[in-house]
Each structure stands twice: as structure tokens, then as C-alpha cells.
Design a protein around this motif. Sequence first.
Motif, PDB file in Angstrom:
ATOM      1  N   ARG A 145       0.912  -1.150   0.140  1.00 50.75           N
ATOM      2  CA  ARG A 145      -0.101  -0.178   0.058  1.00 50.75           C
ATOM      3  C   ARG A 145       0.815   1.227  -0.091  1.00 50.75           C
ATOM      4  N   ALA A 146       0.467   2.059  -0.779  1.00 52.46           N
ATOM      5  CA  ALA A 146       1.631   3.417  -1.149  1.00 52.46           C
ATOM      6  C   ALA A 146       0.898   4.493  -1.371  1.00 52.46           C
ATOM      7  N   VAL A 147       1.369   5.681  -0.914  1.00 51.86           N
ATOM      8  CA  VAL A 147       1.002   6.877  -1.597  1.00 51.86           C
ATOM      9  C   VAL A 147       2.111   7.374  -2.548  1.00 51.86           C
ATOM     10  N   PHE A 148       1.930   7.424  -3.703  1.00 50.73           N
ATOM     11  CA  PHE A 148       3.312   7.980  -4.553  1.00 50.73           C
ATOM     12  C   PHE A 148       3.161   9.451  -4.637  1.00 50.73           C
ATOM     13  N   GLY A 149       4.127   9.980  -4.179  1.00 52.24           N
ATOM     14  CA  GLY A 149       4.365  11.307  -3.927  1.00 52.24           C
ATOM     15  C   GLY A 149       5.113  11.788  -5.377  1.00 52.24           C
ATOM     16  N   TYR A 150       4.570  12.004  -6.150  1.00 51.65           N
ATOM     17  CA  TYR A 150       5.064  12.835  -7.429  1.00 51.65           C
ATOM     18  C   TYR A 150       6.013  14.069  -7.100  1.00 51.65           C
ATOM     19  N   GLY A 151       7.284  13.676  -7.325  1.00 48.46           N
ATOM     20  CA  GLY A 151       8.368  14.867  -7.104  1.00 48.46           C
ATOM     21  C   GLY A 151       8.556  15.877  -8.365  1.00 48.46           C
ATOM     22  N   PHE A 152       8.459  17.009  -7.976  1.00 49.33           N
ATOM     23  CA  PHE A 152       8.681  18.196  -8.980  1.00 49.33           C
ATOM     24  C   PHE A 152      10.163  18.762  -9.204  1.00 49.33           C
ATOM     25  N   GLY A 184      -0.140  11.402  -4.338  1.00 46.67           N
ATOM     26  CA  GLY A 184       0.439  12.333  -3.677  1.00 46.67           C
ATOM     27  C   GLY A 184       1.401  13.258  -4.478  1.00 46.67           C
ATOM     28  N   ALA A 185       1.904  14.431  -3.637  1.00 46.12           N
ATOM     29  CA  ALA A 185       2.734  15.383  -4.511  1.00 46.12           C
ATOM     30  C   ALA A 185       3.883  15.454  -3.378  1.00 46.12           C
ATOM     31  N   ALA A 186       5.253  15.521  -3.892  1.00 46.72           N
ATOM     32  CA  ALA A 186       6.160  15.674  -3.224  1.00 46.72           C
ATOM     33  C   ALA A 186       6.834  17.134  -3.635  1.00 46.72           C
ATOM     34  N   LEU A 187       6.710  17.880  -2.691  1.00 46.04           N
ATOM     35  CA  LEU A 187       6.888  19.339  -3.318  1.00 46.04           C
ATOM     36  C   LEU A 187       8.750  19.671  -3.453  1.00 46.04           C
ATOM     37  N   THR A 188       8.809  20.507  -4.335  1.00 40.54           N
ATOM     38  CA  THR A 188      10.332  21.086  -4.165  1.00 40.54           C
ATOM     39  C   THR A 188      10.749  21.896  -2.955  1.00 40.54           C
ATOM     40  N   GLU A 189      11.967  21.504  -2.565  1.00 40.50           N
ATOM     41  CA  GLU A 189      12.234  22.463  -1.176  1.00 40.50           C
ATOM     42  C   GLU A 189      12.061  23.758  -1.245  1.00 40.50           C
ATOM     43  N   TYR A 190      11.246  24.383  -0.170  1.00 43.95           N
ATOM     44  CA  TYR A 190      11.019  25.699  -0.002  1.00 43.95           C
ATOM     45  C   TYR A 190      12.364  26.574  -0.050  1.00 43.95           C
ATOM     46  N   GLY A 191      12.418  27.708  -0.873  1.00 47.49           N
ATOM     47  CA  GLY A 191      13.373  28.515  -1.022  1.00 47.49           C
ATOM     48  C   GLY A 191      14.531  28.270  -2.124  1.00 47.49           C
ATOM     49  N   THR A 192      14.231  27.057  -2.618  1.00 46.73           N
ATOM     50  CA  THR A 192      15.137  27.018  -3.770  1.00 46.73           C
ATOM     51  C   THR A 192      14.459  27.313  -5.289  1.00 46.73           C
TER      52      THR A 192
END
Length: 474
Positions: free
Chosen positions: A147-154, A193-201
Motif C-alpha cells: 500500500r503506498a502513496v506515490f508522491g510525485y516529485g517536482f 500524492g505530491a512531493a514538493l520542491t524544497e522551499y526557498g530553492t
Amino acid sequence: MAQDRILLRGGTVLTMDPRLGTLTRGDVLIENGVIVAVAPELAVDEAELVDVTGHVVAPGMIDTHRHTWQTPLRALCADWTLIDYLFGVRLGVSPAFEPDDVRLGNRLGALDALNSGVTTILDFSHCNNTPEHADAAIAGLRESGIRAVFGYGFFESNPAEPPHFADHAARVSDFARVADTHFSSRDALVTLGAALTEYGTLPFDTTRAEIMAARERDALIVMHTGCVWSLPTGVGELAAAGLLGPDQVHVHCNTLTDHEWQLMADHGAKLSISVETELNMGMGRPAFAAARRHGIEPTLSCDIVSLNTGDLFTQTRMGLAFQRWADTEALNLGGGDPTIVSITAHDALRWSTVNAADAVGMADRIGSLTPGRQADVIVTGGPGLSQHPHLDPAGTLVFQTTPDDVRHVLVAGRFAKRDGRLTGADLPGLLTRADACAERVLGRIAASGRPLPGTPPQGWDAVIAASSELHQAP
């Protein structure tokens, strides 16, 4: 015999449901993938009977942040700092991964999780160099049965050649493609899911665009927050912009101020702690105490097996040991001794069960052995020396159990591991492929002429300077 009914009979049942408690000896009945009854003894005629006498039966564990694709590079960065990791893996290794490498990494990494009793992972997938990479990552998860949440990385890996995506808008568009192509139902084992780019970059508008794209698709959001001391956390800015919320899992959070913690609590944001990574890479104190002060329920993450273990027993044990030490350090230094532990083993198991289920938006489906929940179940015990006797089931799980002691693992009522062996997987063949994959990836990196980890002198200063120029708060 009814094949859609399974009766786990005679185990010590650690339900993690306060209404049911722990049964010294009990039965768990599963029907059509759902737990239908938990009791000291159930009279059931037609069911597949699994005798678990002398074993501990517990909910499947939930990992709230794992970079699963990195599994073929196990322990590559054992002696790297976080900065080395950012240059070595994010900017060096990631561009060298092809779609088939990502697929293998996700499949093998998910099997690694299942083998250790982790039935759900929040996969922070930030090696989506092309659309094919994202498709391959999803395929690898589905092939494993986890079971997984696929966090799409931007995240943009910035390879030496021109990137596939011309701009950030193209990445957001690919996220929409992935959502429409692969995620038609929220009831599937693998969800979006959605995996965000690090804030500030990146400029703030890109962070906003990623969050809005995720919310348009009702996707769980996961992001690295407050893990680099010389970069802004973004918590205040997100709150001011109306973007901080309960649909977000914030990972690490070592650098947050009390004001930022209060904002997290006020907005219902969730927390994932990567104990082993944070302690080994110099990221600061794992944030258990700060979470406790502000009423935030912590969860746990294996993070990167390119450094550390892929089992949550280790993370729980390390987290509990760290926080017990931190809670008594001042007393010890003052010449005193504690008379009671500050956190129990049972408390610590909440981190990777009920707390984690809430964090990933599945509190009504998984996290406890409650009738009506999905049958994500682990059974530990067997011939291991550490498993006899199990006088305290929570203590046995936290302090005595390893992946080798996990005898059975069920996901939605299906055996993913049985009698100590993964089902439906050619593990020797996969491990041989993993060895070959690592050799190919490292060969590509060597051919590029870039050493690993590749952290240049004053390289981090340049990153900080670039971040200061790019960051535009609302």
C-alpha cells in the motif's frame, strides 16, 4: 474452505485500538480483505486457519517518508553529510537513473519494506527525470503489492544534458497527466500524492503552483521542511498565503522555531521524523520534544536506504532511545536519576501506526486492528531467540524484533510475506538485478567525470546565495 476468510488464531493481539486494548491470547478474523472481528476466541467454521500461537499480531507499520527509488544504492552515502547527499545523490546519482532503474528501485524498496512489516509507505519520488521515470516508479510500487502513496516529485535533477521538462509548468502538466492516467480511484492500494520542491530553492510562485496542483487532484502533500539550518523553512510564508494545511506531511522540521511549530499545530500540519538520517547527517535533534510541546503527533520515516535501514523497528528503537535520553539529560547533568521513563514502548508504536495512518489520510482504513479496517496485519515471532518469551508485546516489537522475526505480512488481507518468506517475488533474481543496476548507475557517473559525492569547495555557500536571489516571499 472459504478462501476469502482468514482466521489468525491464538496470538497476542496488539490492536493499537484503545477500546480493544491488547489481548493476551486472541483471534483476528479477516474477510474479503477487511478485519471483521477481534476477540479472545472466535467460533469460525469456514476460514483459512493460521495458527499464530506464541506470536504477536499487530497492525502493519506505516512509513511517512521514503525515497524508495534509491534502494539499489544501499549504504552509498553512509559517511556523507546532508550537503554531500544533496550534491551526490540529488545532483549526481539521480540524473544517472533510467526509468528501468527507478522501477527496480521502487519494487525492491517496497519489498524491503514489506519484509520488515511495513505495509504502507509514503513514497517521496523525486527522480522523475522524464514522464517515463514517473510511470516506471508507479509500476514498481504496484508490482510489489504494497500500500503506498506515490508522491510525485517536482524536483529538477539538473542533469548535464538539457532536462526533459522545459520549465516548471511542464512538470505541473506532467503531474496532471500522471494523476489522470494512473489514479482513477482513491480506493486502490497505490494512491496519489505530491512531493514538493524544497522551499526557498525556487521562487515562491512555483511552491504555490505545486500546492495548488496537488489540491486540485486531492493529492496528499509531502515536503522537506526545516532540515537545512541556513535556508528558510517557509512555514510562516505558507501560513500567511493560506497554503499551510492538514493535507501536508512536513518531513524533518529540525530547525523550526516555537512560532513556526505553533503555526504547524494551528493549521493541522503533520510531522514525519527520520531519526536515523537526521542523527547521522548532522541535521539536529529529532523533533519529538517540539511536537509534544505543541500537541503534534509525530510519525516515523526510513528516508533513504542509501544511508540507513529500511525497517521501522530500528527507527522506533532509535527514536525512543533518543527522546528518553533527551528527556533525562538535564536531570543527569544535575546529578539526578529518573524514576520513570518519559515515553513507553506502546507510546512509540503509535508513531508508525495510528499517528501515521492519520498523517497519510487513512485513519479510517489502517493503523489499528479495528473491525472495519483494512486487514494490513503483521505477525512476529517464530524461532528467533529474541522472541521468546514475549512478556511485553509492545516492548518485544520495539526492542527485540528485526525483519527476520516477521513471519507473516498481510496487505488488504493478502499475504505479502508468509512463514518468513516474501510471496510472489523472485528475490534472488531481484537482488542480482540490483547489483547490476548499481554497477550501471555508478559506471554512468564515472563516465561523466564527476566524483561522488562531488561537493565542491564553498559549494553550499553558492547554493545559499542562489536561494537568496530566487526566493520571493508573498
